[in-house]
Scaffold this motif. Sequence first.
Motif, PDB file in Angstrom:
ATOM      1  N   GLY A  19       0.788  -1.230   0.000  1.00 51.18           N
ATOM      2  CA  GLY A  19       0.000   0.000   0.000  1.00 51.18           C
ATOM      3  C   GLY A  19       0.816   1.275   0.000  1.00 51.18           C
ATOM      4  N   LYS A  20       2.037   1.233  -0.545  1.00 51.40           N
ATOM      5  CA  LYS A  20       2.906   2.414  -0.544  1.00 51.40           C
ATOM      6  C   LYS A  20       2.317   3.552  -1.374  1.00 51.40           C
ATOM      7  CE  LYS A  20       6.484  -0.014  -2.003  1.00 51.40           C
ATOM      8  NZ  LYS A  20       5.971  -1.393  -1.849  1.00 51.40           N
ATOM      9  N   THR A  21       1.703   3.230  -2.511  1.00 55.33           N
ATOM     10  CA  THR A  21       1.153   4.282  -3.373  1.00 55.33           C
ATOM     11  C   THR A  21       0.052   5.042  -2.662  1.00 55.33           C
ATOM     12  OG1 THR A  21       1.709   3.138  -5.435  1.00 55.33           O
ATOM     13  CG2 THR A  21      -0.101   4.727  -5.525  1.00 55.33           C
ATOM     14  N   ALA A  22      -0.905   4.316  -2.097  1.00 55.33           N
ATOM     15  CA  ALA A  22      -2.037   4.973  -1.431  1.00 55.33           C
ATOM     16  C   ALA A  22      -1.567   5.823  -0.263  1.00 55.33           C
ATOM     17  CB  ALA A  22      -3.050   3.925  -0.962  1.00 55.33           C
ATOM     18  N   LEU A  23      -0.641   5.299   0.532  1.00 48.93           N
ATOM     19  CA  LEU A  23      -0.158   6.067   1.681  1.00 48.93           C
ATOM     20  C   LEU A  23       0.592   7.315   1.234  1.00 48.93           C
ATOM     21  CD1 LEU A  23       0.334   6.478   4.690  1.00 48.93           C
ATOM     22  CD2 LEU A  23       2.383   5.049   4.483  1.00 48.93           C
ATOM     23  N   SER A  24       1.472   7.168   0.257  1.00 50.68           N
ATOM     24  CA  SER A  24       2.289   8.314  -0.156  1.00 50.68           C
ATOM     25  C   SER A  24       1.437   9.408  -0.796  1.00 50.68           C
ATOM     26  CB  SER A  24       3.396   7.873  -1.116  1.00 50.68           C
ATOM     27  OG  SER A  24       2.866   7.270  -2.274  1.00 50.68           O
ATOM     28  N   VAL A  25       0.425   9.019  -1.572  1.00 50.14           N
ATOM     29  CA  VAL A  25      -0.476  10.018  -2.165  1.00 50.14           C
ATOM     30  C   VAL A  25      -1.274  10.706  -1.063  1.00 50.14           C
ATOM     31  CG1 VAL A  25      -2.519  10.295  -3.625  1.00 50.14           C
ATOM     32  CG2 VAL A  25      -0.572   8.971  -4.453  1.00 50.14           C
ATOM     33  N   GLY A  26      -1.733   9.937  -0.075  1.00 53.19           N
ATOM     34  CA  GLY A  26      -2.458  10.531   1.056  1.00 53.19           C
ATOM     35  C   GLY A  26      -1.590  11.525   1.815  1.00 53.19           C
ATOM     36  N   LEU A  27      -0.334  11.175   2.051  1.00 57.15           N
ATOM     37  CA  LEU A  27       0.580  12.090   2.750  1.00 57.15           C
ATOM     38  C   LEU A  27       0.872  13.331   1.907  1.00 57.15           C
ATOM     39  CD1 LEU A  27       3.181   9.592   4.284  1.00 57.15           C
ATOM     40  CD2 LEU A  27       1.510  10.977   5.533  1.00 57.15           C
ATOM     41  N   ALA A  28       1.055  13.124   0.602  1.00 51.58           N
ATOM     42  CA  ALA A  28       1.338  14.261  -0.282  1.00 51.58           C
ATOM     43  C   ALA A  28       0.184  15.257  -0.265  1.00 51.58           C
ATOM     44  CB  ALA A  28       1.601  13.761  -1.702  1.00 51.58           C
ATOM     45  N   LYS A  29      -1.039  14.750  -0.265  1.00 49.05           N
ATOM     46  CA  LYS A  29      -2.202  15.643  -0.259  1.00 49.05           C
ATOM     47  C   LYS A  29      -2.352  16.341   1.090  1.00 49.05           C
ATOM     48  CE  LYS A  29      -5.692  14.648  -2.936  1.00 49.05           C
ATOM     49  NZ  LYS A  29      -6.861  14.041  -3.581  1.00 49.05           N
ATOM     50  N   ALA A  30      -1.974  15.653   2.161  1.00 47.66           N
ATOM     51  CA  ALA A  30      -2.114  16.236   3.504  1.00 47.66           C
ATOM     52  C   ALA A  30      -1.055  17.299   3.788  1.00 47.66           C
ATOM     53  CB  ALA A  30      -2.047  15.133   4.559  1.00 47.66           C
ATOM     54  N   GLY A  50       2.894  -5.063 -15.079  1.00 45.38           N
ATOM     55  CA  GLY A  50       3.818  -5.954 -14.385  1.00 45.38           C
ATOM     56  C   GLY A  50       4.651  -5.272 -13.319  1.00 45.38           C
ATOM     57  N   THR A  51       4.785  -3.946 -13.402  1.00 45.55           N
ATOM     58  CA  THR A  51       5.553  -3.199 -12.400  1.00 45.55           C
ATOM     59  C   THR A  51       4.649  -2.567 -11.345  1.00 45.55           C
ATOM     60  OG1 THR A  51       5.486  -1.106 -13.637  1.00 45.55           O
ATOM     61  CG2 THR A  51       7.295  -2.634 -14.148  1.00 45.55           C
ATOM     62  N   ALA A  52       3.318  -2.749 -11.483  1.00 45.78           N
ATOM     63  CA  ALA A  52       2.337  -2.127 -10.568  1.00 45.78           C
ATOM     64  C   ALA A  52       2.535  -0.613 -10.498  1.00 45.78           C
ATOM     65  CB  ALA A  52       2.404  -2.754  -9.184  1.00 45.78           C
ATOM     66  N   LYS A  53       2.810  -0.026 -11.654  1.00 45.04           N
ATOM     67  CA  LYS A  53       3.015   1.424 -11.732  1.00 45.04           C
ATOM     68  C   LYS A  53       1.719   2.155 -11.355  1.00 45.04           C
ATOM     69  CE  LYS A  53       5.428   2.616 -15.271  1.00 45.04           C
ATOM     70  NZ  LYS A  53       5.663   2.731 -16.730  1.00 45.04           N
ATOM     71  N   PRO A  54       1.773   3.168 -10.494  1.00 45.00           N
ATOM     72  CA  PRO A  54       0.543   3.879 -10.135  1.00 45.00           C
ATOM     73  C   PRO A  54      -0.075   4.556 -11.358  1.00 45.00           C
ATOM     74  CG  PRO A  54       2.469   4.993  -9.209  1.00 45.00           C
ATOM     75  CD  PRO A  54       2.947   3.692  -9.771  1.00 45.00           C
ATOM     76  N   SER A  55      -1.369   4.364 -11.525  1.00 47.30           N
ATOM     77  CA  SER A  55      -2.082   4.956 -12.664  1.00 47.30           C
ATOM     78  C   SER A  55      -2.292   6.452 -12.437  1.00 47.30           C
ATOM     79  CB  SER A  55      -3.439   4.277 -12.830  1.00 47.30           C
ATOM     80  OG  SER A  55      -4.255   4.558 -11.698  1.00 47.30           O
ATOM     81  N   ILE A  56      -2.711   7.136 -13.496  1.00 41.85           N
ATOM     82  CA  ILE A  56      -3.026   8.568 -13.387  1.00 41.85           C
ATOM     83  C   ILE A  56      -4.070   8.778 -12.293  1.00 41.85           C
ATOM     84  CG2 ILE A  56      -4.059  10.534 -14.592  1.00 41.85           C
ATOM     85  CD1 ILE A  56      -1.278   9.965 -15.580  1.00 41.85           C
ATOM     86  N   GLU A  57      -5.085   7.888 -12.249  1.00 43.98           N
ATOM     87  CA  GLU A  57      -6.144   8.013 -11.245  1.00 43.98           C
ATOM     88  C   GLU A  57      -5.578   7.847  -9.837  1.00 43.98           C
ATOM     89  OE1 GLU A  57      -7.628   7.280 -15.130  1.00 43.98           O
ATOM     90  OE2 GLU A  57      -6.318   5.949 -13.942  1.00 43.98           O
ATOM     91  N   GLU A  58      -4.703   6.863  -9.670  1.00 44.13           N
ATOM     92  CA  GLU A  58      -4.124   6.612  -8.337  1.00 44.13           C
ATOM     93  C   GLU A  58      -3.233   7.755  -7.881  1.00 44.13           C
ATOM     94  OE1 GLU A  58      -3.581   1.835  -7.857  1.00 44.13           O
ATOM     95  OE2 GLU A  58      -2.412   2.775  -9.455  1.00 44.13           O
ATOM     96  N   ARG A  59      -2.640   8.471  -8.818  1.00 36.38           N
ATOM     97  CA  ARG A  59      -1.751   9.587  -8.437  1.00 36.38           C
ATOM     98  C   ARG A  59      -2.538  10.795  -7.935  1.00 36.38           C
ATOM     99  NH1 ARG A  59       1.974   9.469 -13.877  1.00 36.38           N
ATOM    100  NH2 ARG A  59       1.697   7.211 -14.180  1.00 36.38           N
ATOM    101  N   GLN A  60      -3.807  10.880  -8.288  1.00 36.61           N
ATOM    102  CA  GLN A  60      -4.724  11.920  -7.781  1.00 36.61           C
ATOM    103  C   GLN A  60      -4.176  13.342  -7.947  1.00 36.61           C
ATOM    104  OE1 GLN A  60      -6.699  11.166  -3.998  1.00 36.61           O
ATOM    105  NE2 GLN A  60      -6.132   9.000  -4.101  1.00 36.61           N
ATOM    106  N   GLY A  61      -3.491  13.577  -9.054  1.00 38.43           N
ATOM    107  CA  GLY A  61      -2.994  14.923  -9.329  1.00 38.43           C
ATOM    108  C   GLY A  61      -1.699  15.284  -8.622  1.00 38.43           C
TER     109      GLY A  61
END
Length: 313
Positions: A19-30, A50-61
Motif C-alpha cells: 500500500g505504498k502508493t495509497a499512503l504516499s499520495v495521502g501524505l502528499a495531499k495532507a 507488471g511493475t504495478a506502476k501507479p495509474s493517473i487516477e491513483e496519483r490523484q494529481g
Amino acid sequence: MADLSKSRVIAVGGPTASGKTALSVGLAKAFGGEIINADSMQIYKNLDVGTAKPSIEERQGVPHYLLDFLPPETPYSVADFTAAADPLIQEITARGKLPLVVGGTGLYITSLLNGMAFAPEKTDPAIRARLQERAEAEGGAALYAELQSIDPDYAAQVHPNNLPRVIRALELYAATGRRMSEERVNARPAEPPYRSLCLCLTCRDRAVLYDRIERRVNLMVENGVLAEAKQVYDHRDTYRTAAQAIGYKEFFPYFEGTGSLDECTARLKQATRNYAKRQLTWFRRQNDAVWLYIDEENVLDRACELVREFLQQ
C-alpha cells in the motif's frame, strides 16, 4: 544549527503490495508533498501492469518524478537514481513543497538518504564482455559463486539472479582490485545529507501480506500483464533489466510452450512472495525506519501524526 538547513525528506518503503502508493499520495495531499519514485522498474515506459506502476487516477494529481520516463532498453543504476533524485529534492524543497521518496527498491532509498557517493567508474568493456560470455556459457550461478568467494559481504546483499549487479561487482574487482562492499563503506559520508523520516509498511500477520500479493497478481493477469510479458520476451536481448524482473520472466515458459498459464501465474506469486521477504529483510536493516502495520492500524492517520511531529522538530 547546520542540521536545520538540510532539506526534510519523507521516505515510504516496504514490500510489494503493502500500500505504498495509497499512503504516499495521502501524505502528499495532507502536507503539500510531491513524490519521487524509488522503484527500479517503474522508471520504464510501457511496462505498467507488471511493475504495478501507479495509474493517473491513483496519483490523484500529485506530481510524480522519475516515473515512466525511460525506454526499457536503457540501463539504470542506483548511481543514476541518486544523481537524479538529489536535485529534485532541492527543487521541491525550494518551492515550499515536501519531497516524498517512495518505492520498494530499498537500495535506492537507503543510498539516497545516506548520501552515498557513487564516483564514476572507468568500465572496461573487454572485462564486461568476458563476464557476460561466461554468464551465457556457465550460467549466472557460477558468477554469483565467484562473487561470494571474492566479496561475501556484498554478495549477501545481491540476489543471485541480479546478473547486472553481480557482473558490475566482478568487473570492479577485475579492473581495480577493489571490492564493492568496500566501495559502499567509503562512499558513505559522515553525516546524511537530509533530515529524513523513513516509514515502512508491512503486515504483522505475514498471511495478510501474502493474500494481498495473491490478489495483486490475479489483478495483473486480468489487466493484461501477459501482453507486457510477451513484449519483454520478444525484446529480451535489449530489455535486459526488464527480462530479469519479477512479473515478466515467470511467463517466459508459457511463450516457449514449456509451461501452462496457471503454472506461470503460480510461479509469479511464489517469486513475488520471496521478493517481499527480501524487501522486508532489507528495510529491517535500517535501524531508523518506523514500521506501520496495515493489518493493525489506520496507517494514513498514524503516518500523518508521525510526519506532523517530524516537521515540528
